[in-house]
Design a protein around this motif. Structure first.
Motif, PDB file in Angstrom:
ATOM      1  N   ASN A 170      86.530 -13.864 -56.493  1.00  0.00           N
ATOM      2  CA  ASN A 170      85.602 -13.661 -57.605  1.00  0.00           C
ATOM      3  C   ASN A 170      84.170 -13.509 -57.101  1.00  0.00           C
ATOM      4  OD1 ASN A 170      87.364 -13.617 -59.777  1.00  0.00           O
ATOM      5  ND2 ASN A 170      87.316 -15.827 -60.069  1.00  0.00           N
ATOM      6  N   ARG A 171      83.793 -14.351 -56.146  1.00  0.00           N
ATOM      7  CA  ARG A 171      82.437 -14.247 -55.594  1.00  0.00           C
ATOM      8  C   ARG A 171      82.236 -12.923 -54.875  1.00  0.00           C
ATOM      9  NH1 ARG A 171      83.522 -19.737 -54.659  1.00  0.00           N
ATOM     10  NH2 ARG A 171      84.237 -19.330 -52.521  1.00  0.00           N
ATOM     11  N   LEU A 172      83.264 -12.473 -54.167  1.00  0.00           N
ATOM     12  CA  LEU A 172      83.180 -11.191 -53.481  1.00  0.00           C
ATOM     13  C   LEU A 172      83.031 -10.060 -54.495  1.00  0.00           C
ATOM     14  CD1 LEU A 172      83.363  -9.693 -50.752  1.00  0.00           C
ATOM     15  CD2 LEU A 172      85.849  -9.561 -51.122  1.00  0.00           C
ATOM     16  N   ALA A 173      83.803 -10.106 -55.587  1.00  0.00           N
ATOM     17  CA  ALA A 173      83.727  -9.079 -56.617  1.00  0.00           C
ATOM     18  C   ALA A 173      82.363  -9.078 -57.303  1.00  0.00           C
ATOM     19  CB  ALA A 173      84.841  -9.292 -57.648  1.00  0.00           C
ATOM     20  N   LEU A 174      81.853 -10.274 -57.602  1.00  0.00           N
ATOM     21  CA  LEU A 174      80.560 -10.370 -58.262  1.00  0.00           C
ATOM     22  C   LEU A 174      79.454  -9.752 -57.417  1.00  0.00           C
ATOM     23  CD1 LEU A 174      80.738 -13.958 -59.792  1.00  0.00           C
ATOM     24  CD2 LEU A 174      80.339 -11.862 -61.073  1.00  0.00           C
ATOM     25  N   ASN A 175      79.604  -9.819 -56.113  1.00  0.00           N
ATOM     26  CA  ASN A 175      78.594  -9.268 -55.221  1.00  0.00           C
ATOM     27  C   ASN A 175      78.996  -7.888 -54.715  1.00  0.00           C
ATOM     28  OD1 ASN A 175      76.304 -11.325 -54.716  1.00  0.00           O
ATOM     29  ND2 ASN A 175      78.184 -12.551 -54.750  1.00  0.00           N
ATOM     30  N   ASN A 176      79.595  -7.130 -55.673  1.00  0.00           N
ATOM     31  CA  ASN A 176      79.888  -5.710 -55.448  1.00  0.00           C
ATOM     32  C   ASN A 176      80.790  -5.474 -54.244  1.00  0.00           C
ATOM     33  OD1 ASN A 176      78.212  -5.369 -57.626  1.00  0.00           O
ATOM     34  ND2 ASN A 176      76.457  -4.662 -56.446  1.00  0.00           N
ATOM     35  N   TRP A 177      81.726  -6.398 -54.030  1.00  0.00           N
ATOM     36  CA  TRP A 177      82.740  -6.287 -52.992  1.00  0.00           C
ATOM     37  C   TRP A 177      82.117  -6.109 -51.604  1.00  0.00           C
ATOM     38  CZ3 TRP A 177      87.554  -7.666 -54.135  1.00  0.00           C
ATOM     39  CH2 TRP A 177      87.903  -7.659 -55.485  1.00  0.00           C
ATOM     40  N   SER A 178      81.058  -6.854 -51.366  1.00  0.00           N
ATOM     41  CA  SER A 178      80.386  -6.804 -50.077  1.00  0.00           C
ATOM     42  C   SER A 178      80.062  -8.218 -49.624  1.00  0.00           C
ATOM     43  CB  SER A 178      79.095  -5.983 -50.187  1.00  0.00           C
ATOM     44  OG  SER A 178      78.383  -6.009 -48.971  1.00  0.00           O
ATOM     45  N   LEU A 179      80.295  -8.508 -48.344  1.00  0.00           N
ATOM     46  CA  LEU A 179      79.961  -9.825 -47.820  1.00  0.00           C
ATOM     47  C   LEU A 179      78.454 -10.023 -47.765  1.00  0.00           C
ATOM     48  CD1 LEU A 179      82.586 -10.156 -44.925  1.00  0.00           C
ATOM     49  CD2 LEU A 179      82.652 -11.215 -47.194  1.00  0.00           C
ATOM     50  N   ARG A 180      77.730  -8.953 -47.550  1.00  0.00           N
ATOM     51  CA  ARG A 180      76.273  -8.983 -47.577  1.00  0.00           C
ATOM     52  C   ARG A 180      75.808  -8.076 -48.707  1.00  0.00           C
ATOM     53  NH1 ARG A 180      73.524  -7.853 -41.930  1.00  0.00           N
ATOM     54  NH2 ARG A 180      71.752  -8.481 -43.224  1.00  0.00           N
ATOM     55  N   ARG A 181      74.833  -8.544 -49.471  1.00  0.00           N
ATOM     56  CA  ARG A 181      74.371  -7.751 -50.603  1.00  0.00           C
ATOM     57  C   ARG A 181      73.811  -6.429 -50.113  1.00  0.00           C
ATOM     58  NH1 ARG A 181      70.201  -6.121 -53.541  1.00  0.00           N
ATOM     59  NH2 ARG A 181      68.763  -6.793 -51.936  1.00  0.00           N
ATOM     60  N   PRO A 182      74.370  -5.300 -50.615  1.00  0.00           N
ATOM     61  CA  PRO A 182      73.834  -4.000 -50.228  1.00  0.00           C
ATOM     62  C   PRO A 182      72.485  -3.742 -50.898  1.00  0.00           C
ATOM     63  CG  PRO A 182      75.577  -3.736 -51.850  1.00  0.00           C
ATOM     64  CD  PRO A 182      75.529  -5.196 -51.498  1.00  0.00           C
ATOM     65  N   GLY A 183      71.812  -2.693 -50.451  1.00  0.00           N
ATOM     66  CA  GLY A 183      70.521  -2.365 -51.029  1.00  0.00           C
ATOM     67  C   GLY A 183      69.374  -2.962 -50.241  1.00  0.00           C
ATOM     68  N   ALA A 184      68.175  -2.849 -50.804  1.00  0.00           N
ATOM     69  CA  ALA A 184      66.976  -3.343 -50.141  1.00  0.00           C
ATOM     70  C   ALA A 184      66.889  -4.860 -50.239  1.00  0.00           C
ATOM     71  CB  ALA A 184      65.732  -2.703 -50.760  1.00  0.00           C
ATOM     72  N   SER A 185      66.143  -5.459 -49.332  1.00  0.00           N
ATOM     73  CA  SER A 185      66.001  -6.916 -49.296  1.00  0.00           C
ATOM     74  C   SER A 185      64.921  -7.389 -50.272  1.00  0.00           C
ATOM     75  CB  SER A 185      65.637  -7.380 -47.883  1.00  0.00           C
ATOM     76  OG  SER A 185      66.639  -7.032 -46.961  1.00  0.00           O
ATOM     77  N   PHE A 186      65.118  -8.578 -50.816  1.00  0.00           N
ATOM     78  CA  PHE A 186      64.079  -9.243 -51.596  1.00  0.00           C
ATOM     79  C   PHE A 186      63.135  -9.961 -50.636  1.00  0.00           C
ATOM     80  CE2 PHE A 186      67.474  -8.836 -54.710  1.00  0.00           C
ATOM     81  CZ  PHE A 186      66.805  -8.535 -55.875  1.00  0.00           C
ATOM     82  N   HIS A 187      61.882 -10.132 -51.072  1.00  0.00           N
ATOM     83  CA  HIS A 187      60.895 -10.826 -50.248  1.00  0.00           C
ATOM     84  C   HIS A 187      60.190 -11.890 -51.082  1.00  0.00           C
ATOM     85  CE1 HIS A 187      61.450  -7.982 -46.963  1.00  0.00           C
ATOM     86  NE2 HIS A 187      61.404  -7.013 -47.864  1.00  0.00           N
ATOM     87  N   PHE A 188      60.852 -13.038 -51.188  1.00  0.00           N
ATOM     88  CA  PHE A 188      60.248 -14.178 -51.874  1.00  0.00           C
ATOM     89  C   PHE A 188      59.489 -15.021 -50.856  1.00  0.00           C
ATOM     90  CE2 PHE A 188      63.925 -13.126 -54.549  1.00  0.00           C
ATOM     91  CZ  PHE A 188      63.303 -13.010 -55.777  1.00  0.00           C
ATOM     92  N   GLY A 189      58.432 -15.668 -51.301  1.00  0.00           N
ATOM     93  CA  GLY A 189      57.662 -16.512 -50.396  1.00  0.00           C
ATOM     94  C   GLY A 189      56.183 -16.445 -50.687  1.00  0.00           C
ATOM     95  N   GLY A 190      55.396 -16.879 -49.732  1.00  0.00           N
ATOM     96  CA  GLY A 190      53.956 -17.001 -49.931  1.00  0.00           C
ATOM     97  C   GLY A 190      53.253 -15.705 -50.270  1.00  0.00           C
ATOM     98  N   ALA A 191      53.751 -14.564 -49.764  1.00  0.00           N
ATOM     99  CA  ALA A 191      53.119 -13.278 -50.049  1.00  0.00           C
ATOM    100  C   ALA A 191      53.331 -12.845 -51.493  1.00  0.00           C
ATOM    101  CB  ALA A 191      53.665 -12.216 -49.106  1.00  0.00           C
TER     102      ALA A 191
END
Length: 382
Positions: free
Chosen positions: A94-115
């Motif tokens: 289920n977790r794999l399916a929820l994340n579009n059948w990918s072990l690593r999320r495809p697409g561009a990376s998010f950049h959370f943090g101080g910036a």
């Protein structure tokens, strides 16, 4: 702000202490590490370890027909271990399916943090879950809030937090404000559809106007905001749409039917947007979707019903129990379906039970002292 959680009386602590062994046993019986480990010791473990484990039961449970009872226990452990392993595999798939059948999320990376490169938009951010999420997200992202209620001063003072007074039932106003947000702040990479109300009346007691307003706030506004911000997320190849639904999305509760309908609609919208991102939209593989299903939590939506809830033994958790999980889910950039508390997850499958079992579980057949919205004046929402 969210309403205060009423302290639990001593009798409730006693009840918790009494139920603890049952809760522990229930957990152990569904945990394959526990049942599988015990099964291994009893079947293939060193004889002296097995003997030490069984010694406390030699003069009681195993005093008569010990070999037969031990064989029965081993059979039960095999069954429980198989069920536990199957549940683990099911959860992983289920977790794999929820994340579009990918072990690593495809697409561009998010950049959370101080910036604070990311922009998080939260509806209903002046109180309840939204209030707590604004505080949490302001540490690692810019935050924009849409709410018809006044914005608390303590939130307004937070750095990189922006407030737009908005009635989400007014679609043209929402569209106009979204254009202003895009112009002044850019496009959000995280959309949290959190705004919600409850009426707490039966269908025949609810006016057409009340029902229409509830659907616009709890569901229609989700569609509007997704149409406004999903296109830019697809272009950025990253985005996260969080839907604050409810455990009410799995039940048709008397006195709360309109609310339940909007919440099951919100759940289906979450699942449907995920499906469309997987199959219809270029860049959709980079979009995360998370539905959140809280049970009883001390937010403004329960205002007016707290006393009756407490009398029925229901003591709502603080809203931070939900907001903390949402923040964690967004920061790790993973899709999901979150039940709060986690123990409620099993109740999500109630709709799959036979109808007679649903009726018995919900108390529709035999009278039961239970809480229902609108049953009396003290359980009517304000």
């Amino acid at each position: 702000m969210s309403s205060r959680t009423v302290p639990k009386p001593p009798s409730n602590w006693v009840s918790t202490a009494v139920s603890l062994p049952i809760t522990t046993l229930k957990y152990a019986s569904t945990e394959p590490v526990v049942t599988g480990g015990l099964l291994y010791v009893l079947t293939r473990g060193p004889p002296h370890v097995r003997e030490r484990l069984l010694r406390p039961f030699a003069n009681n449970l195993l005093s008569k027909n010990g070999a037969t009872r031990l064989a029965s226990l081993i059979t039960i452990l095999k069954f429980l271990t198989a069920i536990g392993v199957a549940k683990r595999i099911n959860g992983a798939l289920n977790r794999l399916a929820l994340n579009n059948w990918s072990l690593r999320r495809p697409g561009a990376s998010f950049h959370f943090g101080g910036a604070k490169s990311e922009l998080v938009l939260i509806t209903g951010g002046s109180s309840g879950f939204g209030y707590e999420m604004v505080k949490g997200f302001s540490k690692s992202a810019r935050v924009v809030v849409l709410d018809i209620s006044p914005f608390p001063n303590e939130l307004a003072r937070l750095p990189d937090v922006h407030f737009y007074r908005c009635d989400v039932t007014d679609t043209s106003s929402v569209v106009s404000i979204c254009a202003e947000i895009k112009k002044n702040l850019g496009n959000p990479s995280v959309l949290i559809n959190n705004a919600g109300i409850g009426i707490g009346k039966t269908v025949l007691e609810t006016t057409n106007e009340e029902c229409e307003r509830l659907f616009k706030i709890n569901l229609i506004s989700h569609f509007v905001l997704i149409r406004e911000f999903l296109p830019a997320m697809l272009q950025m190849k990253k985005g996260h749409i969080v839907t604050i639904s409810s455990m009410a999305s799995f039940f048709a509760a008397p006195g709360l039917l309109d609310y339940c309908c909007t919440k099951v609609g919100a759940l289906y919208l979450n699942d449907g947007i995920r499906a469309e991102c997987l199959t219809r939209y270029p860049g959709g593989e980079g979009i995360c979707t998370t539905s959140v299903h809280p049970s009883w939590h001390s937010t403004g939506i329960l205002k007016g019903a707290e006393k009756t809830l407490n009398e029925r033994g229901i003591f709502p958790d603080p809203p931070s129990k939900v907001s903390d999980l949402v923040i964690e889910q967004v920061l790790k950039a993973r899709s999901g379906r979150i039940h709060v508390p986690l123990s409620e997850e099993g109740r999500a499958g109630l709709r799959n039970w036979p109808l007679w079992a649903q009726d018995l579980s919900m108390g529709h057949v035999f009278a039961r002292k239970r809480f229902e919205f609108g049953r009396d004046a003290s359980s009517t929402l304000q």
